[in-house]
Design a protein around this motif. Structure first.
Motif, PDB file in Angstrom:
ATOM      1  N   SER B  49       0.820  -1.216   0.000  1.00 32.71           N
ATOM      2  CA  SER B  49       0.000   0.000   0.000  1.00 32.71           C
ATOM      3  C   SER B  49       0.856   1.268   0.000  1.00 32.71           C
ATOM      4  O   SER B  49       0.345   2.365   0.211  1.00 32.71           O
ATOM      5  CB  SER B  49      -0.949  -0.003   1.205  1.00 32.71           C
ATOM      6  N   GLY B  50       2.163   1.120  -0.228  1.00 28.76           N
ATOM      7  CA  GLY B  50       3.060   2.280  -0.195  1.00 28.76           C
ATOM      8  C   GLY B  50       2.702   3.348  -1.224  1.00 28.76           C
ATOM      9  O   GLY B  50       2.795   4.541  -0.939  1.00 28.76           O
ATOM     10  N   ASN B  51       2.290   2.933  -2.425  1.00 25.56           N
ATOM     11  CA  ASN B  51       1.928   3.929  -3.448  1.00 25.56           C
ATOM     12  C   ASN B  51       0.572   4.562  -3.162  1.00 25.56           C
ATOM     13  O   ASN B  51       0.358   5.735  -3.455  1.00 25.56           O
ATOM     14  CB  ASN B  51       1.932   3.285  -4.834  1.00 25.56           C
ATOM     15  N   ARG B  52      -0.311   3.781  -2.586  1.00 21.96           N
ATOM     16  CA  ARG B  52      -1.614   4.344  -2.218  1.00 21.96           C
ATOM     17  C   ARG B  52      -1.415   5.437  -1.164  1.00 21.96           C
ATOM     18  O   ARG B  52      -2.119   6.438  -1.154  1.00 21.96           O
ATOM     19  CB  ARG B  52      -2.527   3.229  -1.697  1.00 21.96           C
ATOM     20  N   TRP B  91       6.240  -8.681 -11.598  1.00 24.88           N
ATOM     21  CA  TRP B  91       6.739  -7.339 -11.920  1.00 24.88           C
ATOM     22  C   TRP B  91       5.715  -6.595 -12.798  1.00 24.88           C
ATOM     23  O   TRP B  91       5.428  -5.427 -12.571  1.00 24.88           O
ATOM     24  CB  TRP B  91       8.105  -7.454 -12.626  1.00 24.88           C
ATOM     25  N   GLY B  92       5.129  -7.336 -13.742  1.00 29.89           N
ATOM     26  CA  GLY B  92       4.095  -6.725 -14.587  1.00 29.89           C
ATOM     27  C   GLY B  92       2.888  -6.301 -13.766  1.00 29.89           C
ATOM     28  O   GLY B  92       2.317  -5.226 -13.989  1.00 29.89           O
ATOM     29  N   ASP B  93       2.521  -7.128 -12.800  1.00 32.89           N
ATOM     30  CA  ASP B  93       1.392  -6.773 -11.934  1.00 32.89           C
ATOM     31  C   ASP B  93       1.701  -5.518 -11.116  1.00 32.89           C
ATOM     32  O   ASP B  93       0.822  -4.684 -10.882  1.00 32.89           O
ATOM     33  CB  ASP B  93       1.076  -7.928 -10.977  1.00 32.89           C
ATOM     34  N   LEU B  98       0.738   0.205 -10.168  1.00 35.35           N
ATOM     35  CA  LEU B  98       1.238   1.579 -10.190  1.00 35.35           C
ATOM     36  C   LEU B  98       0.390   2.429 -11.135  1.00 35.35           C
ATOM     37  O   LEU B  98      -0.018   3.550 -10.795  1.00 35.35           O
ATOM     38  CB  LEU B  98       2.704   1.580 -10.650  1.00 35.35           C
ATOM     39  N   TYR B  99       0.135   1.888 -12.323  1.00 38.02           N
ATOM     40  CA  TYR B  99      -0.659   2.614 -13.325  1.00 38.02           C
ATOM     41  C   TYR B  99      -2.020   3.000 -12.735  1.00 38.02           C
ATOM     42  O   TYR B  99      -2.458   4.149 -12.825  1.00 38.02           O
ATOM     43  CB  TYR B  99      -0.829   1.731 -14.567  1.00 38.02           C
ATOM     44  N   ARG B 100      -2.667   2.023 -12.118  1.00 40.19           N
ATOM     45  CA  ARG B 100      -4.001   2.288 -11.540  1.00 40.19           C
ATOM     46  C   ARG B 100      -3.925   3.362 -10.462  1.00 40.19           C
ATOM     47  O   ARG B 100      -4.795   4.222 -10.354  1.00 40.19           O
ATOM     48  CB  ARG B 100      -4.556   0.991 -10.940  1.00 40.19           C
TER      49      ARG B 100
END
Lengths: 335, 379
Positions: B49-52, B91-93, B98-100
């Protein structure tokens, strides 16, 4: 054949590596599996290790190997201490004692401190290093859990001149559940032994509802050994198996230390950014004789050193110090 | 005076950013920032959840400060990619997540995005062991490509020259000449800059020990996604943003560990350096974007950082920074600005924003968050 370096006294016959996985029986002798291999070799402020009463302001070469004989659920260095040493080894650096001492000099380090994991994991290498460092006039210290046998505690005392011993808890229940050892008995015995001839500081990481009820008892133990032993009470940053645990309440721990501060003149509470409890107060007159700045985990630094040598400038009381202040860039090496 | 507010979880203190002295001060702005920090504890560098946390903290701060410029960094995928064993699918996930997350921020904020990828990551191949040299080799453990070499012997140079992982050895004079226009204290630049091939990294004394799985890939170019205009060099991003300030609300969004290969937005290709040199993700790259000039010499790779770590060092919360860099992106904007990031503790130095909130983590150890208020006169 049994390994007698630590209190586990592991049987290493048949190719076993023991609890720490760092020793092997070979030709009737206990040998290191990975001699002269280091996970860490980095210059650092001595206050950040932490040593608050040793060569204040000096630059230390912090070294470590891998492996440990405890199973602390909260281990903050699990990526070195708890990993299989055989898997960690390929990321380590190899330096002979002479090369390591040379690196210490190149980076202007005044002393060498074994940190990161437990020195009992690497006794033969450290014996060699002590000989070379001693010849170069470089003092050595270590952080240790002191779960060593009586014989190897003597070895520790011959290698290092200053210690920070982790006294993590007293009750057998805590030691079993959180550290994976049967009791703190050997640790207490060895603190008394080391404090008899060397400089000792003690560190206790506090885990709320696990060992915070033992703070007064630990303080009484330290006072009984030597009330001038500096005591570092750490706000634990839970890692490893306790990653999800809540961070201990700073105000609550501060309150819990009130009675300890009446028994011990040098009680520090830190391991979090901006701690108010990192300065040394003269037990004689209350003057602030050493000011420090806390940046939390591994980040403490000397702010100002106000002692006159090793005494309070105001009342002339002796302050417990192992060595005098060292200028950061002095590059000097004193025995 | 710039204020630093440290939130060590349920315990806050305010400091003078320059001296580190504790300050007792109250103001509506300070109180607002403290409340945002208290509501938004940092989950940790490796936490999913670091990016959130970046988006939520930024949106929370934006609701209360109403900025026109926002500088964000999303780095969770960089840390997990660096230290975790991941399949290509995982890695793709991570990139999809990140995109979302970035799109969620853009949709909720309504800001015009300028999205910059700091460079791809590539599987770690092998170490270049330089611990046995007579000279001293130093490198930040975040860097794979570069290391500084001090006082080498001729045998050292011969060994390095023959090493299959070394791409080139650059004398300091040649390095200085390559960026002759760049300012900074050139005395810190080591005698030689060692340059590794892709996938390699230097095994040095003075480095931190954690097993690395991916390292920054060769990134002579980085991607920039923007509808604000054309940009072809890393130093041109500053001008692009300057030209839009005051006309629209802009979010400069850095996505760490993502380059041309993995960037999930339609993008332009930007020069990320010069000749053999490219910026790796880190404060030098941020400062180059922020100032519009290559920033290499104030804190050069492989300098003897520890010599400047003496007692009473100023800016104690700011790593090896000894002053606030001049002419950074938002420093001179009249409009309000904020920055939020989970990459490191240099946002408050590199962005020039009025307010910054960043994770306060060292070597992945989560100490909480730090907010810095550089100016209070816009409210």
């Amino acid at each position: 054949m049994r390994c007698n370096y630590c209190e586990w006294r592991c049987e290493l016959a048949g190719g076993d590596f023991g609890v720490c996985r760092m020793y092997i029986e070979d030709g009737g002798a206990i040998k290191e599996r990975f001699p002269h291999s280091w996970s860490s070799c980095i210059p650092s402020r001595i206050e950040s290790i932490p040593f608050y009463h040793v060569w204040p302001g000096s630059r230390s070469l912090v070294i470590g190997t891998c492996g440990c004989n405890f199973s602390c659920r909260y281990c903050s260095n699990g990526f070195v201490a708890k990993e299989d040493p055989g898997l960690v080894f390929d990321g380590m650096i190899t330096l002979t004692p002479a090369e390591l001492v040379r690196k210490a000099r190149q980076m202007g380090c005044h002393n060498i401190v074994f940190n990161v994991n437990e020195p009992a994991m690497s006794f033969p290498t450290l014996v060699e290093l002590a000989e070379v460092a001693g010849g170069a006039g470089i003092p050595m210290g270590c952080l240790t859990n002191a779960y060593t046998t009586e014989e190897s505690t003597e070895l520790l005392a011959s290698i290092f001149s200053f210690f920070n011993v982790g006294l993590k808890g007293l009750s057998a229940g805590f030691n079993r559940e959180y550290l994976g050892i049967p009791s703190a008995g050997p640790v207490l015995r060895n603190i008394r032994r080391l404090a008899a001839t060397a400089h000792v500081e003690i560190t206790t990481p506090v885990i709320e509802l696990a060992n915070d009820n033992e703070l007064d008892e630990i303080a009484r133990f330290i006072a009984d050994v030597d009330p001038e032993i500096p005591w570092h009470v750490f706000r634990l940053l839970p890692e490893h198996e306790m990653k999800e645990a809540r961070y201990p309440d700073i105000d609550a721990i501060d309150r819990a230390l009130r009675s300890a501060r009446k028994l011990l003149p040098y009680v520090y509470f830190h391991n979090f950014v901006g701690s108010d409890w990192v300065n040394t107060i003269c037990p004689g007159c209350g003057a602030t004789v050493i000011e420090r700045f806390s940046l939390g985990c591994g980040g403490d630094r000397l702010h100002s050193f106000n002692c006159d040598g090793t005494v309070c400038p105001d009342c002339r009381r002796e302050i417990r110090l192992h060595g005098v202040k060292v200028a950061w860039n002095a590059g000097e090496v004193r025995p | 005076m710039s204020l630093a507010i440290i939130d060590a979880r349920e315990w806050q203190n305010v400091f003078d950013l320059r001296t580190g002295a504790k300050i007792v001060e109250e103001s509506p702005l300070l109180g607002m920032v403290r409340e945002v920090q208290a509501r938004r504890p940092y989950p940790g560098d490796m936490d999913s959840s670091g990016n959130r946390w970046v988006s939520d903290t930024a949106l929370d701060l934006m609701n209360r400060y109403d900025p026109s410029f926002v500088f964000l960094t999303y780095a969770q995928q960089f840390f997990s990619g660096r230290y975790s064993i991941q399949t290509e699918k995982e890695w793709g996930d991570a990139i999809t997540d990140l995109y979302r997350e970035v799109e969620r921020f853009i949709n909720l904020s309504g800001f015009t995005p300028v999205i910059v990828g700091t460079g791809d990551m590539t599987p770690f191949v092998d170490f270049i062991d330089v611990t046995q040299l007579k000279g001293l080799v130093l490198a930040t453990h975040w860097s794979a490509r570069y290391a500084g070499l001090h006082e080498p012997s001729s045998g050292d140079l011969k060994y390095l020259d023959a090493h299959s992982g070394i791409e080139r050895i650059v004398h300091r004079d040649d390095f200085l000449r390559l960026f002759a226009e760049s300012s900074g204290d050139r005395s810190r630049v080591p005698e030689y800059l060692l340059v590794a091939k892709e996938g390699y990294m230097f095994r040095t004394v003075g480095g931190a020990f954690r097993r690395v799985r991916r390292v920054p890939a060769q990134s002579f170019f980085i991607p920039v996604a923007t509808e604000m205009g054309e940009v072809s060099t890393i130093t041109g991003i500053r001008g692009l943003i300057d030209s839009g300030i005051g006309k629209r609300k802009i979010a400069l969004i850095m996505v760490e560990g993502i380059g041309l290969r993995d960037f999930p937005w339609a993008s332009q290709r930007c020069d990320n350096g010069r000749e053999w040199f490219y910026h790796e993700p880190g404060d030098g790259q941020y400062l180059t974007i922020s100032t519009g000039r290559h920033q290499l010499f104030d804190y050069p790779t492989g300098y003897k950082y520890f010599e400047e770590d003496a007692e009473k060092k100023e800016f104690p919360f700011s790593g090896y920074f000894r002053s606030v860099p001049e002419d950074t992106l938002a420093e001179r904007y009249d409009v309000r600005s904020i920055s939020v990031g989970n990459r490191s503790m240099f946002m408050h130095m590199a962005t020039g924003t009025d307010i910054s909130i960043e994770c306060f983590a060292r070597n992945l150890f989560n100490q909480g968050t730090m907010a810095v208020i550089h100016r209070m006169n816009k409210i």
